[in-house]
Scaffold this motif. Structure first.
Motif, PDB file in Angstrom:
ATOM      1  N   GLU A 153      21.957 -66.849  39.369  1.00  0.00           N
ATOM      2  CA  GLU A 153      22.809 -67.781  40.117  1.00  0.00           C
ATOM      3  C   GLU A 153      23.143 -67.207  41.504  1.00  0.00           C
ATOM      4  OE1 GLU A 153      26.466 -68.795  38.143  1.00  0.00           O
ATOM      5  OE2 GLU A 153      26.980 -70.302  39.644  1.00  0.00           O
ATOM      6  N   TYR A 154      23.454 -65.922  41.512  1.00  0.00           N
ATOM      7  CA  TYR A 154      23.795 -65.248  42.772  1.00  0.00           C
ATOM      8  C   TYR A 154      22.629 -65.272  43.750  1.00  0.00           C
ATOM      9  CZ  TYR A 154      24.582 -61.553  46.132  1.00  0.00           C
ATOM     10  OH  TYR A 154      24.671 -60.851  47.308  1.00  0.00           O
ATOM     11  N   ARG A 155      21.451 -64.838  43.295  1.00  0.00           N
ATOM     12  CA  ARG A 155      20.338 -64.751  44.257  1.00  0.00           C
ATOM     13  C   ARG A 155      19.874 -66.133  44.699  1.00  0.00           C
ATOM     14  NH1 ARG A 155      17.321 -62.041  39.319  1.00  0.00           N
ATOM     15  NH2 ARG A 155      15.819 -63.619  38.688  1.00  0.00           N
ATOM     16  N   GLU A 206      26.176 -57.045  34.831  1.00  0.00           N
ATOM     17  CA  GLU A 206      25.910 -58.427  35.278  1.00  0.00           C
ATOM     18  C   GLU A 206      24.846 -59.070  34.376  1.00  0.00           C
ATOM     19  OE1 GLU A 206      25.539 -60.544  39.561  1.00  0.00           O
ATOM     20  OE2 GLU A 206      24.074 -58.980  39.176  1.00  0.00           O
ATOM     21  N   SER A 207      25.108 -60.251  33.920  1.00  0.00           N
ATOM     22  CA  SER A 207      24.137 -60.938  33.066  1.00  0.00           C
ATOM     23  C   SER A 207      23.001 -61.469  33.919  1.00  0.00           C
ATOM     24  CB  SER A 207      24.813 -62.107  32.347  1.00  0.00           C
ATOM     25  OG  SER A 207      25.110 -63.137  33.274  1.00  0.00           O
ATOM     26  N   THR A 242      17.109 -58.503  34.995  1.00  0.00           N
ATOM     27  CA  THR A 242      17.563 -59.843  35.393  1.00  0.00           C
ATOM     28  C   THR A 242      16.381 -60.774  35.665  1.00  0.00           C
ATOM     29  OG1 THR A 242      17.780 -59.301  37.760  1.00  0.00           O
ATOM     30  CG2 THR A 242      19.712 -58.900  36.354  1.00  0.00           C
ATOM     31  N   ASP A 268      20.382 -57.758  46.106  1.00  0.00           N
ATOM     32  CA  ASP A 268      21.289 -57.225  45.100  1.00  0.00           C
ATOM     33  C   ASP A 268      21.219 -57.990  43.785  1.00  0.00           C
ATOM     34  OD1 ASP A 268      22.794 -55.104  45.545  1.00  0.00           O
ATOM     35  OD2 ASP A 268      24.680 -56.171  45.883  1.00  0.00           O
ATOM     36  N   GLY A 269      20.679 -59.191  43.854  1.00  0.00           N
ATOM     37  CA  GLY A 269      20.624 -60.057  42.678  1.00  0.00           C
ATOM     38  C   GLY A 269      19.359 -59.874  41.858  1.00  0.00           C
ATOM     39  N   GLU A 316      21.860 -64.386  33.897  1.00  0.00           N
ATOM     40  CA  GLU A 316      22.276 -65.712  34.389  1.00  0.00           C
ATOM     41  C   GLU A 316      23.097 -65.593  35.672  1.00  0.00           C
ATOM     42  OE1 GLU A 316      22.663 -64.669  31.184  1.00  0.00           O
ATOM     43  OE2 GLU A 316      21.031 -65.894  30.358  1.00  0.00           O
ATOM     44  N   ASP A 317      24.036 -64.633  35.677  1.00  0.00           N
ATOM     45  CA  ASP A 317      24.872 -64.438  36.874  1.00  0.00           C
ATOM     46  C   ASP A 317      24.028 -63.956  38.052  1.00  0.00           C
ATOM     47  OD1 ASP A 317      27.126 -65.240  35.526  1.00  0.00           O
ATOM     48  OD2 ASP A 317      27.931 -63.219  35.235  1.00  0.00           O
ATOM     49  N   ALA A 318      23.092 -63.046  37.764  1.00  0.00           N
ATOM     50  CA  ALA A 318      22.237 -62.515  38.837  1.00  0.00           C
ATOM     51  C   ALA A 318      21.363 -63.619  39.422  1.00  0.00           C
ATOM     52  CB  ALA A 318      21.381 -61.369  38.306  1.00  0.00           C
TER      53      ALA A 318
END
Ligand code: ASC
Length: 125
Positions: free
Chosen positions: A8-10, A1-2, A62, A56-57, A4-6
């Motif tokens: 955005e998720y959190r 997971e990048s 990250t 999880d993010g 950026e994705d982490a």
């Protein structure tokens, strides 16, 4: 997971937590909206699920967003505070399900403290 994705998720997860805790339940706790026991029960049950999501993010590597780097250098303490917030929100749900407004308000205040404790250390000012 990048990263950026982490991030955005959190942030998406915290956005939902903030909406359900701060607005939907907060409006009732502050007395801005009339107490509707069924709505409070439903929102508290939703929050109990949501409060498990953001953590999880915060995977390794990250760093970024609104999170202080201390999250990663002080992970055991961060995880402890995350766990405390999950427990405080579970207690909030239990209070909400009792249908007693005063119990709900007290548990809401406690949960708010657990949010703040973590923000004070780990969220960028
Ligand atoms: C909220 C919100 C927070 C917490 C915190 C509690 O509604 O958005 O960050 O409560 O202010 O002290």
């Amino acid at each position: 997971e990048s990263p950026e994705d982490a991030i955005e998720y959190r942030q998406a997860a915290f956005k939902l937590v903030g909406n359900v805790f701060g607005s939907r339940l907060g409006d009732v706790a502050r007395g801005d909206v009339e107490y509707d026991a069924e709505a409070v029960k439903q929102n508290a049950a939703t929050l109990k699920v949501l409060m498990n999501l953001p953590w999880d993010g915060f995977g390794e590597g990250t760093q970024g967003g609104n999170a202080e780097d201390k999250v990663w250098s002080n992970k055991a303490d961060f995880d402890e505070k995350a766990e405390a917030s999950i427990k405080a929100v579970a207690a909030l749900d239990e209070a909400a399900q009792s249908g007693d407004l005063n119990k709900f308000k007290a548990a809401f205040a406690d949960a708010g403290k657990s949010c703040k404790t973590c923000h004070d250390s780990y969220r960028k000012k």
